[in-house]
Design a protein around this motif. Sequence first.
Motif, PDB file in Angstrom:
ATOM      1  N   ILE A 551      48.161  10.228  -2.905  1.00  0.00           N
ATOM      2  CA  ILE A 551      49.238  10.067  -3.872  1.00  0.00           C
ATOM      3  C   ILE A 551      50.116  11.309  -3.781  1.00  0.00           C
ATOM      4  N   GLU A 552      51.424  11.110  -3.590  1.00  0.00           N
ATOM      5  CA  GLU A 552      52.360  12.208  -3.458  1.00  0.00           C
ATOM      6  C   GLU A 552      53.263  12.255  -4.680  1.00  0.00           C
ATOM      7  N   ILE A 553      53.430  13.481  -5.212  1.00  0.00           N
ATOM      8  CA  ILE A 553      54.295  13.729  -6.368  1.00  0.00           C
ATOM      9  C   ILE A 553      55.333  14.747  -5.921  1.00  0.00           C
ATOM     10  N   THR A 554      56.604  14.347  -5.893  1.00  0.00           N
ATOM     11  CA  THR A 554      57.673  15.186  -5.343  1.00  0.00           C
ATOM     12  C   THR A 554      58.722  15.437  -6.404  1.00  0.00           C
ATOM     13  N   ASP A 555      59.049  16.736  -6.576  1.00  0.00           N
ATOM     14  CA  ASP A 555      60.142  17.080  -7.482  1.00  0.00           C
ATOM     15  C   ASP A 555      61.285  17.683  -6.671  1.00  0.00           C
ATOM     16  N   LEU A 604      49.583  21.647  -2.218  1.00  0.00           N
ATOM     17  CA  LEU A 604      51.022  21.771  -2.443  1.00  0.00           C
ATOM     18  C   LEU A 604      51.713  22.115  -1.132  1.00  0.00           C
ATOM     19  N   ARG A 605      52.904  21.585  -0.968  1.00  0.00           N
ATOM     20  CA  ARG A 605      53.699  21.939   0.206  1.00  0.00           C
ATOM     21  C   ARG A 605      55.173  21.842  -0.167  1.00  0.00           C
ATOM     22  N   ARG A 606      55.995  22.560   0.568  1.00  0.00           N
ATOM     23  CA  ARG A 606      57.426  22.587   0.287  1.00  0.00           C
ATOM     24  C   ARG A 606      58.060  21.261   0.671  1.00  0.00           C
ATOM     25  N   ALA A 607      58.911  20.747  -0.216  1.00  0.00           N
ATOM     26  CA  ALA A 607      59.591  19.475   0.035  1.00  0.00           C
ATOM     27  C   ALA A 607      60.930  19.733   0.709  1.00  0.00           C
ATOM     28  N   THR A 608      61.496  18.679   1.254  1.00  0.00           N
ATOM     29  CA  THR A 608      62.799  18.752   1.938  1.00  0.00           C
ATOM     30  C   THR A 608      63.825  17.955   1.124  1.00  0.00           C
ATOM     31  N   PRO A 609      64.981  18.507   0.789  1.00  0.00           N
ATOM     32  CA  PRO A 609      65.451  19.862   1.117  1.00  0.00           C
ATOM     33  C   PRO A 609      64.938  20.930   0.174  1.00  0.00           C
ATOM     34  N   THR A 610      64.652  20.562  -1.072  1.00  0.00           N
ATOM     35  CA  THR A 610      64.145  21.535  -2.036  1.00  0.00           C
ATOM     36  C   THR A 610      63.002  20.898  -2.803  1.00  0.00           C
ATOM     37  N   GLY A 611      62.323  21.722  -3.565  1.00  0.00           N
ATOM     38  CA  GLY A 611      61.261  21.199  -4.411  1.00  0.00           C
ATOM     39  C   GLY A 611      59.886  21.372  -3.800  1.00  0.00           C
ATOM     40  N   ILE A 612      58.915  20.798  -4.480  1.00  0.00           N
ATOM     41  CA  ILE A 612      57.511  20.882  -4.088  1.00  0.00           C
ATOM     42  C   ILE A 612      56.914  19.485  -4.103  1.00  0.00           C
ATOM     43  N   THR A 613      56.070  19.211  -3.108  1.00  0.00           N
ATOM     44  CA  THR A 613      55.327  17.964  -3.057  1.00  0.00           C
ATOM     45  C   THR A 613      53.853  18.268  -3.246  1.00  0.00           C
ATOM     46  N   ALA A 614      53.244  17.621  -4.255  1.00  0.00           N
ATOM     47  CA  ALA A 614      51.809  17.749  -4.481  1.00  0.00           C
ATOM     48  C   ALA A 614      51.126  16.513  -3.898  1.00  0.00           C
ATOM     49  N   VAL A 615      50.203  16.718  -2.976  1.00  0.00           N
ATOM     50  CA  VAL A 615      49.485  15.625  -2.324  1.00  0.00           C
ATOM     51  C   VAL A 615      48.077  15.583  -2.900  1.00  0.00           C
ATOM     52  N   VAL A 616      47.728  14.447  -3.486  1.00  0.00           N
ATOM     53  CA  VAL A 616      46.397  14.252  -4.059  1.00  0.00           C
ATOM     54  C   VAL A 616      45.662  13.258  -3.166  1.00  0.00           C
ATOM     55  N   LEU A 617      44.572  13.703  -2.550  1.00  0.00           N
ATOM     56  CA  LEU A 617      43.798  12.843  -1.661  1.00  0.00           C
ATOM     57  C   LEU A 617      42.507  12.455  -2.386  1.00  0.00           C
ATOM     58  N   ILE A 618      42.464  11.188  -2.802  1.00  0.00           N
ATOM     59  CA  ILE A 618      41.258  10.666  -3.444  1.00  0.00           C
ATOM     60  C   ILE A 618      40.292  10.269  -2.333  1.00  0.00           C
TER      61      ILE A 618
END
Length: 717
Positions: A551-555, A604-618
């Motif tokens: 599940i990816e959460i991107t801001d 957590l990893r940097r999103a493109t172009p800005t923001g952060i993506t949180a990846v939740v691996l169940i």
Amino acid sequence: MNTRDWPIRAKLTALVIGPVTALLALWIFATTLTFGPALDLLAARTLLYDLGRPGETAVAELQRERRLSVVQLAGDAELPALAEQRLRTDRAVAELRRRVDGDELRDAATDLLDTRLDQLVAALDALPSGRGFIDRRQVDRAGALGLYNGMISSAFQAFSAMATLPDADLNREALALTALGRSRELLGQTDALLAGALVAGRFAEGEHDQLVRTINNQRFLAETAVADLPEADRAAYQRLTEGAAFVRLRALQDALVRADGLPPQLDVRTWESSQAAVQQGLRDFELSQADGLAERSVPMAVNILLRLGAVGVLGLIAIVVSVLVALRVGRSLARRLTGVRTAALEMAEQRLPDVVARLRRGEEVDVAREAPELDHAGDEIGQVGRAFNEVRRTAVQAAVDEVALRRGLNEVFLNIARRSQGLVHRQLALLDRLERHAEDPDELAGLFQVDHLATRLRRHAEDLVILAGAAPGRGWRSPVAAVDVVRGAISEVESYDRVDVGAMQPAGVLGRAVGDVIHLLAELIENATVFSPPGTRVEVSGQAVPNGYAIEITDRGLGMSPQAVEDANRRLADSPEFDPADSARLGLFVVARLAERHGVRVQLRRATPTGITAVVLIPADLVTDEPAVGPTGPDAEAATVDDRRMAKVTRLSTLPRPRAARPSRERPDSASPVLPFAAGRGSSVEAAPDGDGLPRRVRRRISSGGRCAGASTTGGR
């Protein structure tokens, strides 16, 4: 040089090396000072036989060649004896060159003697050209005398450089013998001058004055040299000079000095015989004294070497004893200090963390057993050891007290959290009852907003439970669809109306993990909404991957620096102990605790172009097939208990839509805000038959016939 950071062994070694090195240097210096003179005494014998004897022979042959050369220049004919003498001179010079070029002489020679030998060799190199000038009569008698006098003077300068014996008496005697040799050389110069004058029949201009000066210098030099000889040698020289040949020669010299030119009564044969006898006598005296000098230097050198050996051995023994004592004391100090350091490191790195870990597991810890006494002596190191014993006991007792305090705080947190949870559940139940009886849309919308605030209060109360180390308590018996889990998380976020649910591939989450996964996702989604501008959207999507469900959460916020992302990922991967001083990272701590409980990986990893993506691996062991959608219409009451509870959490309708109605798995109602209904709409609330005390509600739309049709509700807590 900064020595504060040196290890104790290095400091002790430096402390030992300093005095020992100084003592060793002093021993080497003393040994060298003593050994050098002994070598010089032993080298005197080498110098005598490799330079003194060959050099004296070469000087004697050069003296004879000089006399014959002057005689030939004084006359008109060639002298056959001169050619024979030149052959003898060449042999003597060749032997001298061979000895000078040898390694033994050069090794025994001093720097001064090396220089004088080089000068002697250079002077002898002029002999062949000088002979050519004499044979061609391109030089007079004075020039020939100067040629040979220069070579012989170079030889005597080399002899003087040999007199560097360490013993003062021996050195004075060596210099006296060299001076006697010079005196004999002046006799030879007198003889050469007189022989040239006798052949020519008269003295050349200035030759008589030179003859007088040479005789006076010879006598003065002989008297000065004899004064430095030992008493026995002076007596032997006195007896030698009292001989008939010396008396006759002195008388003839006096006659030459008194006369203005050649004395008419001069007996040439008497001069030549007396001159030859005196020359040979003086030469034999010099050689015998030189041999005696060399013989006396050997026992003296052996005596010095014996004393040197005794003193050197004693000095070496003293150095070895000093080193052994220093090493023994240094090793003892290093071993004891290392023992204190090892005990300190063991306490800091092993015992104390182990005690804390056991205390946190609830085990009993005996302070006396965990901090045993260290046995040290009564010196300063022993006092340090005893002080460290007290420090260890204090540290272990402090750890016990701290863990007890933490345990008490956890109990307080847990007690407060449980009470808060109970109050929030009662509040939610009360709100559901009010919602069921509310008919006014505006009133119902307000109740929904209060209901949403209560849902968030419940999550914060669960945060306290997690901080206290306990489980929140929410759970489902049956699997729940992943999209419903995401919607449940969104319903617990304040800015839920900014969250968009994207593509969600079909999957289900096992019931035992649903509550914690909802809480985990809610924390991440709320972080995404808080740390991004209000006008941006937060996107949530999910897809099946080989090792589970991601599940990816991107801001679209400003993001984080690489170092901050790395630190956050490290905290998420390894759940740290809760630090009350770091309350700003409370959400990360809660997420890490929930993820660790179920083996969920969060990154957590940097999103493109800005923001952060949180990846939740169940993980795959928590993922199952998506559960079937419940029936619609009159069969809604037959829905399972877990379906109704999930509907309560996500504000989904208790009348699920058929699968045909959502082939793309998109649920457009997931992110719609809970707002007051438009005019002409009503609502009613139905009790949930699951018996959990949490009612469900169903919005009803007023139809034209006055009846209400069920519709999905998408609000959230």
